[in-house]
Enzyme design. Structure first.
Site, mmCIF file in Angstrom:
data_model
loop_
_atom_site.group_PDB
_atom_site.id
_atom_site.type_symbol
_atom_site.label_atom_id
_atom_site.label_comp_id
_atom_site.label_asym_id
_atom_site.label_seq_id
_atom_site.Cartn_x
_atom_site.Cartn_y
_atom_site.Cartn_z
ATOM 1 N N ASP A 37 47.016 -56.300 -40.228
ATOM 2 C CA ASP A 37 45.659 -56.560 -39.736
ATOM 3 C C ASP A 37 45.314 -58.041 -39.946
ATOM 4 O OD1 ASP A 37 43.113 -55.894 -38.780
ATOM 5 O OD2 ASP A 37 42.368 -55.324 -40.765
ATOM 6 N N HIS A 38 44.863 -58.715 -38.904
ATOM 7 C CA HIS A 38 44.449 -60.129 -38.977
ATOM 8 C C HIS A 38 45.518 -61.030 -39.602
ATOM 9 C CE1 HIS A 38 40.396 -59.452 -37.547
ATOM 10 N NE2 HIS A 38 40.324 -58.413 -38.354
ATOM 11 N N ASP A 80 46.276 -63.058 -35.536
ATOM 12 C CA ASP A 80 44.883 -63.457 -35.328
ATOM 13 C C ASP A 80 44.786 -64.974 -35.273
ATOM 14 O OD1 ASP A 80 42.209 -63.979 -35.312
ATOM 15 O OD2 ASP A 80 41.733 -62.894 -37.149
ATOM 16 N N GLU A 120 43.789 -61.632 -30.821
ATOM 17 C CA GLU A 120 42.314 -61.667 -30.893
ATOM 18 C C GLU A 120 41.739 -62.866 -30.161
ATOM 19 O OE1 GLU A 120 40.407 -60.680 -34.604
ATOM 20 O OE2 GLU A 120 38.805 -62.143 -34.273
ATOM 21 N N HIS A 149 32.687 -57.186 -39.339
ATOM 22 C CA HIS A 149 33.350 -56.486 -40.447
ATOM 23 C C HIS A 149 32.327 -56.207 -41.546
ATOM 24 C CE1 HIS A 149 37.272 -58.516 -39.046
ATOM 25 N NE2 HIS A 149 37.427 -57.223 -38.849
ATOM 26 N N GLY A 150 32.432 -55.070 -42.172
ATOM 27 C CA GLY A 150 31.500 -54.746 -43.257
ATOM 28 C C GLY A 150 30.293 -53.989 -42.725
ATOM 29 N N HIS A 199 37.091 -53.888 -33.645
ATOM 30 C CA HIS A 199 37.107 -54.076 -35.103
ATOM 31 C C HIS A 199 35.712 -53.753 -35.643
ATOM 32 C CE1 HIS A 199 40.967 -56.334 -35.984
ATOM 33 N NE2 HIS A 199 41.017 -56.133 -34.678
ATOM 34 N N GLY A 200 35.604 -53.709 -36.964
ATOM 35 C CA GLY A 200 34.281 -53.486 -37.571
ATOM 36 C C GLY A 200 33.737 -52.106 -37.265
ATOM 37 N N GLY A 201 34.608 -51.082 -37.320
ATOM 38 C CA GLY A 201 34.211 -49.716 -36.941
ATOM 39 C C GLY A 201 33.223 -49.053 -37.897
HETATM 40 P P1 13P Z 1 35.089 -52.481 -41.253
HETATM 41 O O1 13P Z 1 35.456 -52.883 -42.654
HETATM 42 O O2 13P Z 1 33.761 -53.013 -40.855
HETATM 43 O O3 13P Z 1 35.229 -51.034 -41.028
HETATM 44 O O4 13P Z 1 36.126 -53.227 -40.285
HETATM 45 C C1 13P Z 1 37.485 -52.947 -40.402
HETATM 46 C C2 13P Z 1 38.294 -53.805 -39.511
HETATM 47 O O5 13P Z 1 37.866 -54.220 -38.451
HETATM 48 C C3 13P Z 1 39.676 -54.099 -39.914
HETATM 49 O O6 13P Z 1 40.264 -55.043 -39.096
#
Ligand code: 13P
Length: 287
Positions: free
Chosen positions: A84-85, A105, A135, A177-178, A207-209
């Site tokens: 990831d990233h 990324d 990305e 994210h977060g 991302h950022g689910g």
């Molecule tokens: P969250 O931490 O907001 O769920 O995002 C996770 C993410 O996008 C990992 O790449």
């Protein structure tokens, strides 16, 4: 055997659901995600950030743990092990370690540099039979030390990156994210639609689910999102369940301090969060 993520995401895009990328942080996380994927007959992508890999010692330690666990648990659903990233160095390390998928990324580079570097990693991933995510437009907030400005992606830049042959594309559309802040304006579906129209039908990644309302998730899937990343939400449910156990004094009775007992409620909480995500994203029974 672990698989690369291309086929599972193309199937998801064609059938109108999304595969969850659940980020893993330790052995409990990994076991929680794998067992729930098997129980729900859902494909899943295990996401590993550079920070998480460092915590778990190295990318090769993670790969060895995941492969052994996959085998010993008798997992039969499709599972991809995905960086990831990733930075350049992390991409090389994961290729070496036997990951089945990488994300390069380059969103913090000037676009021409992102394009050139992504091209290099597309060729490398292709040669190794791995899938690759790129990305465009930075995801806001912070992911394990990777800080993004939250820029909305330019569809023309997405078109150029997609043309390189990336397997799936993460585009900033106001996602963060977060935990989403009070007054967050939501996802930019206008831009998402434009990106879908110019990126040749490749699966798109959200991302950022964590904490995205169900109706926005459904709409994003209808506009071509086939992979949704979740990390913080599992951390929050793990922390809440562990806090409850300790606040109820359960670590002080009997052998409640035994890590196998102390971490059990958090482990189960991760499993339930993962189950909710599979249901929300529509991947139950799609293995
Ligand atoms: P969250 O931490 O907001 O769920 O995002 C996770 C993410 O996008 C990992 O790449």
């Amino acid at each position: 055997m672990l698989v690369n993520a291309k086929q599972m995401l193309e199937k998801a895009a064609a059938e109108g659901y999304a595969v969850a990328q659940i980020n893993i942080n330790n052995l409990e996380w990994t076991k929680a995600v794998l067992t729930m994927a098997q129980e729900q007959s859902s494909p899943v992508i295990l996401g590993v950030t550079g920070g998480a890999a460092k915590y778990m010692v190295s990318f090769s330690t993670v790969a060895a743990m995941v492969k052994e666990m996959f085998k010993s648990l008798g997992i039969t659903v499709p599972v991809a092990l995905h960086l990831d990233h990733g930075t350049d160095t992390q991409c090389y390390a994961c290729i070496e370690a036997g990951f089945t998928s990488i994300m390069f990324d380059g969103s913090h580079y000037p676009f021409a540099e992102n394009l050139a570097k992504t091209k290099e990693f597309v060729e490398l991933a292709r040669a190794k039979g791995m899938s690759i995510e790129a990305e465009v437009g930075a995801i806001g907030g912070e992911e394990d030390g990777v800080v993004g400005a939250g820029d909305v992606a330019d569809p023309e830049e997405c078109r150029q990156i997609a043309e390189l042959g990336v397997d799936f594309l993460a585009a900033g559309i106001g996602n963060i994210h977060g935990v989403y802040p009070e007054g967050w304006i939501g996802l930019d579906f206008d831009v998402l639609g434009k990106i879908r129209d110019v990126s040749g039908g490749i699966p798109l990644v959200l991302h950022g689910g964590t904490g995205i309302p169900a109706e926005m998730i459904q709409k994003a899937i209808s506009l071509g999102v086939a992979k949704i990343n979740v990390n913080t939400e599992c951390q929050l449910s793990f922390a809440a369940a562990t806090r409850k156990y300790i606040e109820e004094g359960k670590d002080k009775t009997g052998k409640g301090f035994d890590p196998r007992k102390l971490l059990a409620p958090g482990y189960e909480a991760i499993r339930q969060t993962v189950k909710e995500k599979f249901e929300l994203f529509g991947s139950v029974g799609k293995a």
